[in-house]
Structures are given as C-alpha cells and as structure tokens.
Write an enzyme that holds these catalytic residues in place. Structure first.
Site, PDB file in Angstrom:
ATOM      1  N   ARG A  24      91.397   9.159 -48.292  1.00 59.69           N
ATOM      2  CA  ARG A  24      89.982   8.841 -48.481  1.00 59.69           C
ATOM      3  C   ARG A  24      89.474   8.204 -47.203  1.00 59.69           C
ATOM      4  NH1 ARG A  24      89.895   9.838 -53.515  1.00 59.69           N
ATOM      5  NH2 ARG A  24      87.632   9.853 -53.542  1.00 59.69           N
ATOM      6  N   GLU A  60      88.507  -5.703 -35.701  1.00 59.03           N
ATOM      7  CA  GLU A  60      87.055  -5.529 -35.565  1.00 59.03           C
ATOM      8  C   GLU A  60      86.709  -5.154 -34.137  1.00 59.03           C
ATOM      9  OE1 GLU A  60      84.722  -8.784 -37.111  1.00 59.03           O
ATOM     10  OE2 GLU A  60      85.659  -8.609 -39.077  1.00 59.03           O
ATOM     11  N   LYS A  89      88.499  15.611 -48.778  1.00 61.62           N
ATOM     12  CA  LYS A  89      88.208  16.767 -49.632  1.00 61.62           C
ATOM     13  C   LYS A  89      88.939  17.986 -49.043  1.00 61.62           C
ATOM     14  CE  LYS A  89      84.134  14.364 -51.301  1.00 61.62           C
ATOM     15  NZ  LYS A  89      82.665  14.297 -51.405  1.00 61.62           N
ATOM     16  N   ASP A 107      75.972  16.727 -43.468  1.00 60.47           N
ATOM     17  CA  ASP A 107      77.057  15.991 -44.121  1.00 60.47           C
ATOM     18  C   ASP A 107      77.976  17.055 -44.723  1.00 60.47           C
ATOM     19  OD1 ASP A 107      78.676  14.767 -45.967  1.00 60.47           O
ATOM     20  OD2 ASP A 107      77.055  13.776 -47.080  1.00 60.47           O
ATOM     21  N   THR A 134      83.519  13.320 -45.219  1.00 57.47           N
ATOM     22  CA  THR A 134      84.650  12.590 -45.767  1.00 57.47           C
ATOM     23  C   THR A 134      85.896  13.241 -45.174  1.00 57.47           C
ATOM     24  OG1 THR A 134      84.907  14.097 -47.619  1.00 57.47           O
ATOM     25  CG2 THR A 134      83.506  12.192 -47.994  1.00 57.47           C
ATOM     26  N   TYR A 180      93.981  -6.874 -38.420  1.00 59.66           N
ATOM     27  CA  TYR A 180      92.530  -6.954 -38.185  1.00 59.66           C
ATOM     28  C   TYR A 180      92.187  -6.413 -36.803  1.00 59.66           C
ATOM     29  CZ  TYR A 180      89.390  -8.676 -41.691  1.00 59.66           C
ATOM     30  OH  TYR A 180      88.568  -8.740 -42.773  1.00 59.66           O
TER      31      TYR A 180
HETATM   32  C1  PLP Z   1      81.791  13.263 -51.598  1.00 57.81           C
HETATM   33  C2  PLP Z   1      80.548  13.236 -50.801  1.00 57.81           C
HETATM   34  C3  PLP Z   1      80.078  12.052 -50.204  1.00 57.81           C
HETATM   35  C4  PLP Z   1      80.630  10.666 -50.526  1.00 57.81           C
HETATM   36  O1  PLP Z   1      81.865  10.410 -50.273  1.00 57.81           O
HETATM   37  P1  PLP Z   1      82.593   9.106 -50.892  1.00 57.81           P
HETATM   38  O2  PLP Z   1      83.804   9.078 -50.051  1.00 57.81           O
HETATM   39  O3  PLP Z   1      82.821   9.396 -52.313  1.00 57.81           O
HETATM   40  O4  PLP Z   1      81.707   7.947 -50.654  1.00 57.81           O
HETATM   41  C5  PLP Z   1      78.975  12.117 -49.384  1.00 57.81           C
HETATM   42  N1  PLP Z   1      78.335  13.271 -49.177  1.00 57.81           N
HETATM   43  C6  PLP Z   1      78.736  14.417 -49.747  1.00 57.81           C
HETATM   44  C7  PLP Z   1      77.991  15.664 -49.466  1.00 57.81           C
HETATM   45  C8  PLP Z   1      79.834  14.430 -50.591  1.00 57.81           C
HETATM   46  O5  PLP Z   1      80.204  15.569 -51.180  1.00 57.81           O
END
Ligand code: PLP
Length: 441
Positions: free
Chosen positions: A234, A56, A228, A199, A225, A54
């Site tokens: 993740r 925090e 990807k 994003d 994220t 933990y």
């Molecule tokens: C995949 C994605 C997310 C969300 O990601 P998670 O890890 O699945 O919550 C947010 N914004 C965009 C543009 C994405 O492609």
C-alpha cells in the site's frame, strides 16, 4: 515481555486472525479489481526494520541523523519510478493514494478554486471532488459523468471546463472499464489553462507493462497508488511529466513541499523500500506478460459472462475490470449478489452502474477485476469457469426482490439465508477446488 518471541507466541489473537485471513484467501477467489498479491520480496521489505527510522525531509536533506541507507533506498525508489513511467520527477513519500491526491490540491489550489473530476457514482474517486470528501468541500467541484453507453462524456467535460474555468482537471477512474481519454482531456485542460492530473491508481501496472496508453505525454501530473495493478505495498506516488515542468518549472518543488511540511511528517521507510522492490519487479520483462494477461483475462471473463446473458456496462472492457449491470434482474441488487458471491467464496464489490436507478449504498451492479487471479497464474480457461460460477450465483439471487424500504434488514436476512442455499454451498466447494490449484504466496 520477550522481544524475540515470534508473533505466534507473542500475540496469538492477532496471529490467528492473520492465519484465518490467509485461509479465507486460499479457499476463495479474489475479484476485487483494486487488490493484488505482493511478492515475498515486497513483503520482506515491508516487514523490515526500516519501520523504526525517522527521516523527515528528502534524500540528502533530512531533519534527522542516521539516514545514509534510507537515502539509498528512497533514491532507488525514485529512480525506478522515473524509469518505469518515463518521467523526470517522482515523489514516493505519500502514505497512500488519497494523501497523494491531497498533496496535488495543496500544491496547486487555494480553497474555493475550481476542480473537475469524474462523478463518484460514474466511476470516479472520492478525492476527485466528491461532496463529502475534502476535495468537494474545500474546493468548488464540477463533476462530469459517463454517457448511458458507459463512456466518459467528453462533450460535457468540454462544456463544464469552458463555463467554470477549473484550475485542475482529473482524468482518473476507479470503476471504468475503458481506456482513459488522455488526449481529449489534455486538449480541454490546455484550452482552459488548467492542470491535467492523471490519477492512474488502478491502471499503473497496465501502464508500466504496456497494456494501457500512458498519460505521461498528456498530463502535467500523474498520481498513483502502488498496491493495485502495480502489485506493490500500500502506498502512493506523485510524478511530474516534462509537460508539467514546461507549464510550471516550480511544480516538482511545489509537490515536495506539499507532501512535507504541507501534509505529512516522516516517510514510511519500510513502505518506500517495498515500493522500490515492486518497481524493480515491474521493470522486468515478465511484468509485460503479466499486464497483458490481466487484460486478456478481463476480456475473457466479460465475454463469457455476456455469453451467459449477463450485461456488462459499455459492452466489455479494455483494462483489468468490468462492471456488471444487474438492473435486468431488478433494482438495487448489487449488495445481494455481492453477499451471495461471498457465500460462494468469490469476493467482489457492489458498485453503482451509469444512471443507477438505486442508491450508492444499494447499487445495481458489481465490479469485477482480474489482477489477483492473474497473479495466481490463472488464464482464459479459468475465467470461463469463474464466469460460470458467477452466472449460477446470480441465478440463485434472481428470486429475491430488493424492497423499497427496510433494505438493510432485508439484506441482513438474505445474507443468513443464502449461506444455507445448497447450490451456493456446492459452488463454494468448486471455487475452493479451483483456487487450491494455484499459488497465492
Ligand atoms: C484506490 C484509488 C485511490 C485511493 O487510494 P487509497 O490508497 O485507498 O487512499 C485514489 N484514486 C483512485 C483513482 C483510486 O482508484
């Protein structure tokens, strides 16, 4: 209970399911653009003892003792993120991409404030203001769209921003094959006095690897994220640019507070360590080759598909993905083609196409991406083979028309039938042969 037993002996059911998933991947081709294959080092960090701790708070300011080494790990992740993206501030604690975006709202917006993002069916994400997501219910959302040519409608963004005075504008996509218009969006956000958040969940690896323009000179905030194209575990990150600090010097501390105590409790330290490892990998010179090969492969795949008479939204791709427009073969066929490809060992996802005549659940397109097959070592010649498989599968689906009603039952029946299709079975064998020539892990 034997705490030292391996998973195989301790829990044979879960062990078997994992082995089956591995076999599924070994025998198939993964073309879902939001997926990738992590390195052994990333998996080792992710599966480490760090999950037990933990922590925090933030490095040097924790609510728990014993965080000396956790601080080392989180500081390394932060430093690597800052270096990889060229930003002055990074928060590496968001548990995933959606929670990262949620923290941006919580840091900047009061309920009822106005947000603008790309409409979901046009390639945006749920968290960019979709009506059933928190972002479209707590905040007033004015989504923008793509034009019929598949490109973001900048004139519409400009008009909506002038009319609705947004506090936050997202320049972000999850199903968009063209370079994001950061410069134009930044001009519009600046004129409206709005924060511009990029994003880059999908394209983060391309940005770090120099295969896509960086949002950092244009946006105030960058979220992503880590799993990807960035090829990590993740996870999620929030970064503030120099431009963001110039607009609002409090922005980094607002983000930190929004993540904890605003939304989360303890950070996932095993995940933070794996993110640090992945960022270390992304900073290696080879990662640039990887990023550029992802794009080369996507271009090769889309060109080979178009050469076979298959329509690609916007006529090609600048990044790692493409949208196949199946409307010339009938309406709402995305799910049928997805299932037929699945039966042939090729994993994709159904997707809406711009001005889709069907519904999001039975859309008229599929989305294809090359990050995973590129990690496996595939290049342009393999993309031509894959395009050939996809074209043959679509040919087998052409004879099936999606009905107006009882679509779910029809799709269910179709799924059973297509598995028995001789041609599909033959393609499945060829797919397995191609896949087995390359390494997954
Ligand atoms: C995949 C994605 C997310 C969300 O990601 P998670 O890890 O699945 O919550 C947010 N914004 C965009 C543009 C994405 O492609």
């Amino acid at each position: 209970m034997d705490r030292k037993a391996s998973l195989k002996t301790a829990d044979p059911e879960i062990y078997a399911a994992i082995q089956n998933e591995l076999k599924r991947r070994r025998e198939g081709l993964e073309l879902i653009p939001s997926e990738n294959i992590t390195s052994r080092a990333v998996l080792e960090a992710l599966g480490s003892i760090l999950t037990d701790k933990y922590s925090e708070g933030y490095p040097g300011k924790r609510y728990y003792g014993g965080n000396e080494f956790i601080d080392v790990i989180e500081n390394l992740a932060i430093e690597r993120a800052k270096k990889a993206f060229g930003v002055p501030y990074a928060n590496v604690q968001p548990h995933s991409g959606s929670p990262a975006n949620q923290a941006v709202y919580f840091a900047l917006m009061k309920p009822g404030d106005v947000v603008m993002g790309l409409n979901l069916a046009d390639g945006g994400h749920l968290t960019h203001g979709w009506k059933t997501n928190f972002s479209g219910t707590l905040y007033k959302s004015f989504p923008y769209h793509v034009k019929s040519d598949g490109y973001i409608d900048i004139d519409e963004v400009e008009r909506l921003a002038r009319e609705n005075k947004p506090k936050l504008i997202w320049c972000s996509t999850t199903a968009y094959s063209r370079e994001l218009p950061f410069a134009e969006m930044s001009r519009i956000a600046d004129d409206a006095g709005a924060y511009l958040a990029a994003d880059i969940a999908h394209i983060a690896g391309l940005v770090v690897g120099g295969a896509h323009k960086s949002p950092v000179p244009f946006a105030h905030i960058v979220t992503t994220t880590t799993h990807k194209t960035l090829r990590g575990p993740r996870g999620g990150m929030i970064m503030v640019t120099q431009k963001g600090i110039d607009k609002d010097p409090e922005l980094p501390s607002k983000i930190d507070k929004a993540v904890i105590p605003g939304l989360q409790g303890g950070p996932h330290n095993h995940q933070t360590a794996a993110i640090a490892v992945a960022l270390g990998e992304a900073l290696q010179p080879e990662f640039r080759d990887y990023a550029s090969q992802i794009v080369k492969n996507a271009k090769a795949l889309s060109e080979a598909l178009m050469a076979k008479g298959i329509r690609i939204v916007s006529g090609g791709t600048d990044n790692h993905l493409m949208l196949v427009d199946l409307t010339p073969f009938g309406i709402g066929k995305g799910v049928l083609v997805q299932d037929a490809l699945d039966a042939a060992g090729i994993t994709v996802n159904k997707n809406t196409v711009p001005s889709d005549p069907s519904s999001p659940f039975f859309p008229s397109g599929i989305r294809l991406g090359t990050p995973t097959v590129t990690t496996m070592g595939m290049k342009e010649p393999e993309m031509k083979l894959i395009a050939g498989f996809i074209a043959e599968v679509i040919e087998e689906v052409k004879g099936f028309e999606m009905p107006e009603k009882e679509r779910a039952a029809f799709a269910e029946q179709f799924r059973k039938q297509i598995k028995e299709n001789k041609k599909i079975r033959m393609i499945k064998q060829e797919v397995a042969k191609l896949s087995s020539g390359f390494e997954l892990y």
